[in-house]
Every structure is written in structure tokens, then in C-alpha cells.
Enzyme design. Sequence first.
Site, PDB file in Angstrom:
ATOM      1  N   THR A  44       0.853  -1.190   0.000  1.00  0.00           N
ATOM      2  CA  THR A  44       0.000   0.000   0.000  1.00  0.00           C
ATOM      3  C   THR A  44       0.885   1.235   0.000  1.00  0.00           C
ATOM      4  O   THR A  44       1.899   1.288   0.692  1.00  0.00           O
ATOM      5  CB  THR A  44      -0.955   0.017   1.220  1.00  0.00           C
ATOM      6  N   PHE A 104       1.039   5.187   0.856  1.00  0.00           N
ATOM      7  CA  PHE A 104       0.394   6.210   1.673  1.00  0.00           C
ATOM      8  C   PHE A 104       0.988   7.562   1.318  1.00  0.00           C
ATOM      9  O   PHE A 104       2.139   7.643   0.873  1.00  0.00           O
ATOM     10  CB  PHE A 104       0.667   5.957   3.166  1.00  0.00           C
TER      11      PHE A 104
END
Length: 356
Positions: free
Chosen positions: A255, A257
Amino acid sequence: MDESELLALRRRIDAIDEEILKLLSERGRCARRVGELKQGAIYRPEREAQVLRRIAALNPGPLPESAVRTIFREIMSACLALEQPLKVAYLGPAGTFSEAAARKHFGSAPQFVSLASIDEVFREVEAGNIDYGVVPIENSVEGMVGVTHDLLLLHPLQICGEVMLRIHQHLMSLAPSLAAVKRVYSHAQSLAQCHEWLSRHLPDVPYVPVASNAEAARLAAQDPDAAAIAGEAAAERYGLTVLAANIEDDPNNTTRFLVIAKHDAAGPSGRDKTSLVCSAPNKPGAMHRLLEPLAHYGVSMTKLQSRPAKSGLWEYVFYIDVEGHRLDEPVRQALAALEERATFLKLLGSYPAAAW
Ligand SMILES: C=C(O[C@@H]1C=C(C(=O)O)C=C[C@H]1O)C(=O)O
């Protein structure tokens, strides 16, 4: 075992520790003085990225690069706190991957604040109650996080950093073994990411979707028949034992961010990205014409994402990431040309590419 050699080595280690401590204190004093001299933001993401990259390149071993980075991440975190104690908010609750991303980026010195929604993270940073916000923007398996894209367009905030986090999911429980597990809690996305593993190892128990992985861990900590799927931090926080580690179906699950603030990175770090959102006129060849300056000035695009504009039916905005800082000459020229061709353009900020 040679007792006298052991004793001598431990004495040497004690002496080294004293040296390290003296040097750390001196570093802290230098950082505090830098803080006094500074104008503008105290936290400088471009400088921190350079420090981490330089140390990783200099590392002579035997400590692995990851260990050296983690240690220096913490040293800078503590030094920065002498200049200014930071408040960093993330999408909560505590124990989620967002918290892990915030700590990976800022080390452990800031005050971390868990907020209930991505929207709240943006609002608190904009209101000035929080210095920096850490929000998910895209996942390599699940794709983009729509709400973060929309909020970047709406709020007058800037991107000052990015964090890449490998997502490892673990099955954790108070139960002593898999055989004792009668139900599994997790966020729906995590259940989906571990689907193959679950159908092979726990085919006959119910999978219960809950609001977050941290909530799943909290529930499992109250029920010895239950297990949760969550990250490592949740196991530590809720006192659960990991029964099976790294059970995600895709081992490259990552992921990305973003760190949002009232400023972006003031200058280039040497390896940077610039994000923007824009729209093109609704006519043939418009997209080609819009992006042409990037090719002309030799600027690489690392992301192009379209998203419905909230203004009307079948109108889109485009989220673009390019390599380089807005002050790098080719990027500056390409952006100026792009702005002339776009019907709308908002610069979202320049920031160092994730250092690790
Ligand atoms: C010391 C400084 O301030 C902060 C602390 C840093 C450090 O400890 O190395 C680096 C960048 C800043 O976030 C600086 O700007 O040089």
C-alpha cells in the site's frame, strides 16, 4: 568459552556505547540549533530522505541496510522532536496499517493521533490541530482509494511525502492452535486478500467482516474461540499469538500512503515526485495534447489515474504523478506548458520518493 575474551568484548561494547551516546547528544544539540535558525517548516522531508539514502549507501556492514535505516530513522525522529514535537494523525484505530505507515515515516517520537476517517485527517490538518496526516492512496492489489483522491482535490493541502508499506497479514488468536479456531474476524478487504489461504486451512468456519483489522484483533482478544487477520502491530497491541504468518495470497501486496500537510518539500532531494490533478477539454486528441509537454521535456510519468469529476456527467479529472521536483528545470517547464493546455490544474506538491 573464553571468559576473558568475553569480558574484554563487553568492556569494549560499553566503551562504544558511551561514544555513541556522546555523539547522539552532540547530534541532538546540532539539530536543536538548526531548528532555531530555520524559517518556515521545521520538519524537512527532503533532508530526511537524503540522510537515510546517504547512510544506506555508506553502510559498511555487518548490520543489514534495513537495521541501519531503522536506527537512523529513530535518531532523526528524536532529534526533530528537540526542535518541535510533532502531532501526526492517521486513519485509525490504533494497530492498523495506516499507523504502521505513520511510524515507518516519522519514527516513534511524534504524538500519534488516531482518527476515525480519512476526511477527518484532512480536516484536522487543515484546521491546524495536527501537523501531518498519513492517508492511504493506493494498494497494489485493490487499486486506488477513491476518497483520498477526492479530498486531495477539495482541500488546500499539499503532499510532502510518500510511504510504501508491504502488507503482511497474519492469523492471530488467543487459541493455542488452528484446530481451536471457530470463527475469523477481519476487514472485508483483508479477508479477500487471504481468500486462498483461508479456503485451504480453515474451510469450515465463518469469516466475519468487521470495520477494521484492529477491531478484528480487539474482538479476538475477548473470545478464545476466535481468530483475527491483521498486521503484526495488532497482535502486539492486543496480546494475541500469531498462529500463521504472511497468509496473504499475493506476496507483493503493497500500500502506498501519502503524507499531507500545509506545505510540500521545499526543495529537491535528488529523487522526487510531483503530483497534480487536472482536466482536459472534452475534444479529440485533448489528452494526447495535455501530456505532450511531459514527453517534450523528458519528464517520466509514474501514475495516470482518471476519476469522475463531481461537476457533471461523464467528466473526468486526471491524477498525474511525475518524477522530479517542481523546482527541477524540466519539471518546471513541463508543468508550465501543461497548465496552458489544461482546463484546470492543481499542483498537489513535490516530495521525496519513498526512501525505503
Ligand atoms: C536537523 C534538521 O531538522 C530536522 C531533523 C533532521 C535530522 O535529525 O537530521 C533532518 C531534517 C529535519 O526534519 C535539519 O533540517 O537539518
